[in-house]
Write an enzyme that holds these catalytic residues in place. Structure first.
Site, mmCIF file in Angstrom:
data_model
loop_
_atom_site.group_PDB
_atom_site.id
_atom_site.type_symbol
_atom_site.label_atom_id
_atom_site.label_comp_id
_atom_site.label_asym_id
_atom_site.label_seq_id
_atom_site.Cartn_x
_atom_site.Cartn_y
_atom_site.Cartn_z
ATOM 1 N N GLU A 189 43.574 38.867 47.051
ATOM 2 C CA GLU A 189 42.847 39.351 45.874
ATOM 3 C C GLU A 189 41.333 39.135 46.010
ATOM 4 O O GLU A 189 40.547 39.991 45.648
ATOM 5 C CB GLU A 189 43.382 38.615 44.629
ATOM 6 C CG GLU A 189 42.644 38.915 43.331
ATOM 7 C CD GLU A 189 42.980 40.295 42.752
ATOM 8 O OE1 GLU A 189 43.766 41.024 43.375
ATOM 9 O OE2 GLU A 189 42.408 40.634 41.697
ATOM 10 N N ASP A 190 40.940 37.994 46.558
ATOM 11 C CA ASP A 190 39.522 37.611 46.478
ATOM 12 C C ASP A 190 38.765 37.594 47.805
ATOM 13 O O ASP A 190 37.565 37.357 47.827
ATOM 14 C CB ASP A 190 39.392 36.211 45.853
ATOM 15 C CG ASP A 190 39.817 36.207 44.397
ATOM 16 O OD1 ASP A 190 39.798 37.290 43.791
ATOM 17 O OD2 ASP A 190 40.171 35.129 43.884
#
Ligand code: MN
Length: 724
Positions: free
Chosen positions: A76-77
Site C-alpha cells: 500500500e505505502d
C-alpha cells in the site's frame, strides 16, 4: 520498541519450528521498503509494522502471520508489489498481505455510518483467512495507540468512529476481548473525552470511598472457597470506562445503579471445580437468581465459557462473580488466538495446517452455525450479498450474482438505463459480468443507449428488473396500441360505424386514459374490453342492440375480493366495494401497505394484472411517480358491509423479556383485534422487531389498538407498516 532478535526469540519461545530466516528477511525487506518514511509522530514508519508483528507474537501466532505483520503496509505505502512478495516470501504470505491491503483501502465515510453492519460483513467476507483479520486488528490497535499524533481532528474522529463501529465489534465476534476492550476505550477517549473523563473521575472516587474493598472482597471470596475445599485464584477487574458508559446510555442507568463495575473472577483447575465453587458461594452468600448464567454448559457462539452469578457478597455488596477454568479464561481473553496457542502445546496431528483456522473457516462457510457465530448478523444475508464500490468509494450492496447492470441501476436509474460498458478494478468487462466482493466498478454511459430486453436475463436486483421491464413496457405500449386499433376498427366496422379517433377521445375520461394511444394499448393488452369502449362511445346503440349487464348507477363497481388469508371470514360477504374503478378490472390489495377501510387509497394499474390498491402513503408508490397514467383515484364504497374485516400490518419493537409477547397479544385481543400473522424481522439481546398482521374493522379500530399498545411498557415503538 521490540528489536529484531527479540521478535525472533519471542516467536521461537512458543513455536520452536518457526521459520527464523523468513522472519529475518521480512524484517530487512520491510525496513528497506519503508526507508526513511515517517509516521505522523515523527517516528520511523518501520516501527509500526514491527510493533504489529510484536503484538501478533503476543498472541502466539504462526510465522505466516508474523511475516505478514512486518510486510502489511509495503504494497500500500511503498514501491513493493505483490508479485515481488510472492517471489520472495511465497504464495501464502503474498495472499495474506493482499488481504490486509484490501482491508486497509476500505474507509467508512461519515455519511455511511449506518452501513457499519455492511462494512463488518464486508471485512469478514474479505478475511476468508482469519489471520488477515488478526493482522488487521493488531494494525488498527497500534494505530489507535498512536492516534494522538495525528493533528487533523476530523481524521482522528473518522478513524476512532470506524474503530468503534467496525473493528471493535469484529474483535468481539472472534472473541478477542483484550483487543476489543482496548480499541473501544481508545476510540472513546478520542470521540468523547469529556464523558470518559467524568467516568474515570467517578471510578477514582469509588475506589477512594471504598478503600481497598475490591481487594478485601476478593480475599474473603478466596477464603470461603478454600474453606469449602476448592483451590481457586480470585482476580478482579474494573469494567472499562467505555463499557460503563455504554451501559449507562443503553440501560439509562446512573453510575451508582451499576452493580458490576468490578467483576470478580474465580479461576479453578477443572470444570467440576467450577460447579463446586458455585455451590460454595451460593451456600455462603445470597444469590440473585435473575443474574445467573451458565455459559459452560451452553458456551457463547464465539467460544466463551464461564458461569456468571450475581451474589450479595462480603460486606453485603452486590457483586458479579465469573467462574471459569484457566483454559476458559485464556479463550475469554484471546478468543480464537487462544485455541491456536493451546493447540501449539500439543503434538500436531495434521501437519502444518492449523486446525483452529480450519474450524473457523468451517463456521464461516456453514451458514447455520455462522449465524450463531455472528450473533446479531444475519449470516444468510452476508452470504447472499456482494459489496462493491463506486470509483469515489461509495459502498454498493448487491445480492450474490449481481451484474454490472445491477450495479449501474443501484447507483441511479438513469445510469442503469444508459449504461454501455463497465470497468471492474480497471479492466473492461461485459455488462453481464458477475461482481465479486470488494470490486471497484466504473460504469460508462451513453445518452443514446436504452435498456435491452437481453439484460433481463442476467440482472438479479428487483430495481434493475423493474426499470428494464418498464422500458420494455413503453415499447410494448406502442405495439399494444396498434393491436388495440385493429381490434376497435374491426368492432366498429362490424357494428356499422366508421372508426375514428375523435370518437374515442370523447370516452377517455370514462376509462381514465390520458390519450387515445393509451386507451388502445389497454384494449390491445386485454385490460379493457373492446365491447365496453364501444358501448360507452355509443350508449344508445348498445342499449338498443344488446342487453348489457347492469352497472351500479353511481359508477362504483363491486368486485369479488378473495379474503383467503382471513380465517374468520364472515359467510355471505365475499365482496368489498371500491369506487372509481374501471369496469371489469381485476383488483388486488397491496401486500406492502395492507390498506384497510378508512385509509386514503390509490389504485395502480399493472399491465396484465389489473389494479392494485395501495395506501396513499405507501413507499412503493414512489416507483410509480413517473407514470401518472397508471394512477387511479379510488375510495372505499360506503355500501360495504360494516362487518367486513380487514387485515392491517403494524411494525413493533418489543422488549426481549419474558411475557412481552403475551402482553402484546392480550392487549390486541382485549381491543377486539385478531392476530393474523406475526413475523420477527430482527432480534437482539434487548429487543426484537416484528411485523404483526391484525384483523380489524377499519383504520379507526387499528389506531385504537396501536394507541393501547403504545401505552404498554414492554412495547418500545409501534406504527403502521407501509412497506416491506
Ligand atoms: Mn499499518
Amino acid at each position: 520498541m521490540i528489536r529484531q532478535y527479540e521478535l525472533v526469540e519471542k516467536v521461537k519461545s512458543y513455536d520452536p519450528g518457526a521459520d527464523e530466516d523468513l522472519i529475518n528477511r521480512a524484517y530487512v525487506y520491510s525496513m528497506k521498503a519503508h526507508g526513511n518514511q515517517t509516521r505522523a509522530s515523527g517516528d520511523a514508519y518501520f516501527l509500526h509494522p514491527l510493533e504489529v508483528a510484536g503484538m501478533l507474537a503476543e498472541f502466539r501466532l504462526d510465522t505466516g502471520s508474523i511475516v505478514t505483520g512486518l510486510l502489511h503496509d509495503t504494497v500500500e505505502d511503498t514501491g513493493a508489489t505483490l508479485e515481488e512478495l510472492r517471489e520472495l516470501f511465497g504464495d501464502e504470505v503474498a495472499q495474506l498481505v493482499d488481504g490486509v491491503t484490501k482491508l486497509t483501502k476500505l474507509e467508512l465515510r461519515d455519511d455511511q455510518a449506518k452501513q457499519a453492519e455492511n462494512f463488518r460483513k464486508l471485512v469478514l467476507a474479505m478475511s476468508k483467512d482469519i489471520r488477515v483479520l488478526l493482522v488487521k486488528l493488531c494494525d488498527r490497535l497500534h494505530n489507535m495507540r498512536t492516534l494522538g499524533a495525528i493533528s487533523k481532528e476530523s481524521r482522528r474522529t473518522r478513524i476512532a468512529r470506524e474503530t468503534l463501529e467496525i473493528y471493535a465489534p469484529l474483535a468481539e465476534r472472534i472473541g478477542i476481548n483484550s483487543i476489543k476492550d482496548e480499541l473501544e476505550d481508545l476510540a472513546f477517549l478520542h470521540l468523547n473525552p469529556d464523558a470518559r473523563e467524568s467516568i474515570v473521575a467517578r471510578l477514582e472516587q469509588l475506589r477512594s470511598d471504598g478503600g481497598d474493598s475490591a481487594e478485601q472482597i476478593s480475599t474473603d471470596l478466596q477464603k470461603s472457597l478454600t474453606e469449602g475445599g476448592v483451590q481457586a485464584e480470585v482476580l478482579y477487574r474494573e469494567k472499562r470506562p467505555y463499557s460503563i458508559w455504554r451501559k449507562m446510555v443503553n440501560k439509562n442507568q446512573a453510575f451508582e445503579q451499576l452493580s458490576d463495575i468490578v467483576a470478580f473472577r474465580v479461576i479453578v483447575s477443572d470444570k467440576a471445580d467450577c460447579y463446586q465453587a458455585l455451590g460454595i458461594l451460593h451456600d455462603r452468600y445470597a444469590s440473585l437468581p435473575d443474574r445467573f448464567k451458565d455459559y459452560i454448559s451452553t458456551p457463547k457462539p464465539n467460544g466463551y465459557q464461564s458461569i456468571h452469578s450475581g451474589i450479595i457478597g462480603p460486606s453485603k455488596r452486590r457483586i458479579e462473580v465469573q467462574i471459569r477454568t484457566e483454559d476458559m479464561h485464556k479463550v475469554a481473553e484471546y478468543g480464537v488466538a487462544a485455541h491456536w496457542a493451546y493447540k501449539q502445546g500439543q503434538p500436531r496431528q495434521d501437519g502444518p495446517e492449523y486446525q483452529w483456522l480450519r474450524e473457523l473457516l468451517d463456521i464461516l462457510e456453514d451458514a447455520q452455525r455462522a449465524e450463531e457465530f455472528l450473533e446479531h448478523t444475519k449470516m444468510e444475508l452476508f452470504q447472499d450479498e456482494v459489496f462493491c464500490f463506486t470509483p469515489k468509494g461509495r459502498l454498493i450492496t448487491l445480492p450474490q450474482g449481481a451484474s454490472a447492470v445491477d450495479f449501474a441501476y443501484a447507483i441511479h436509474s438513469d445510469i442503469g438505463d444508459t449504461c454501455v460498458g463497465a470497468r471492474v478494478n480497471g479492466r473492461h468487462v461485459p455488462l453481464r459480468h458477475v461482481l465479486q466482493n470488494g470490486d471497484q466498478v466504473d460504469i460508462s454511459t451513453s445518452r443514446t443507449q436504452t435498456p435491452s430486453p437481453e439484460w433481463e436475463r442476467f440482472v438479479v436486483t428487483g430495481k434493475a428488473r423493474a426499470r428494464i421491464r418498464r422500458f420494455i413496457r413503453t415499447r410494448q405500449r406502442d405495439e399494444y396500441s396498434e393491436v388495440g386499433r385493429q381490434i376497435m376498427q374491426k368492432l366498429f366496422r362490424q357494428e356499422g360505424y366508421e372508426f375514428g379517433e375523435r370518437t374515442l377521445e370523447r370516452v377517455l375520461k370514462e376509462f381514465r386514459s390520458p390519450s387515445v394511444t393509451d386507451l388502445l394499448a389497454s384494449v390491445g393488452a386485454g385490460l379493457i374490453a373492446s365491447r365496453d369502449v364501444f358501448s360507452t362511445a355509443f350508449p344508445d346503440h348498445a342499449r338498443n342492440n344488446q342487453p348489457n349487464r347492469e352497472l351500479p348507477a353511481d359508477g362504483a363497481t363491486v368486485i369479488p375480493f378473495e379474503r383467503n388469508r382471513t380465517r374468520n371470514r364472515k359467510a355471505g360477504d365475499p365482496t368489498i366495494a371500491i369506487r372509481g374503478l374501471i369496469p371489469n378490472m381485476a383488483v388486488h390489495f397491496a401486500r406492502c401497505c395492507h390498506p384497510i377501510r378508512g385509509d386514503r387509497i390509490v389504485g395502480i394499474v399493472t399491465s396484465g394484472k389489473g389494479v392494485t390498491i395501495h395506501t396513499i402513503d405507501c413507499e412503493t408508490l414512489e416507483s410509480f411517480q413517473e407514470s401518472p397514467e397508471r394512477w387511479l383515484d379510488v375510495s372505499w364504497d360506503n355500501r360495504n358491509d360494516p362487518d367486513t374485516r380487514f387485515v392491517g400490518r403494524v411494525s413493533a419493537v418489543l422488549a426481549n423479556e419474558p411475557g412481552s409477547l403475551g402482553t402484546l397479544s392480550t392487549v390486541i385481543g382485549k381491543n377486539s383485534g385478531n392476530i393474523n400473522n406475526l413475523k420477527i424481522v430482527n432480534r437482539s439481546v434487548d429487543f426484537f422487531e416484528m411485523l404483526i398482521d391484525i384483523e380489524v374493522d377499519d383504520v379507526k379500530h387499528l389506531n385504537n389498538i396501536i394507541a393501547a399498545l403504545r401505552a404498554t411498557p414492554v412495547i418500545s415503538t409501534i406504527d403502521r407498516a407501509h412497506a416491506g
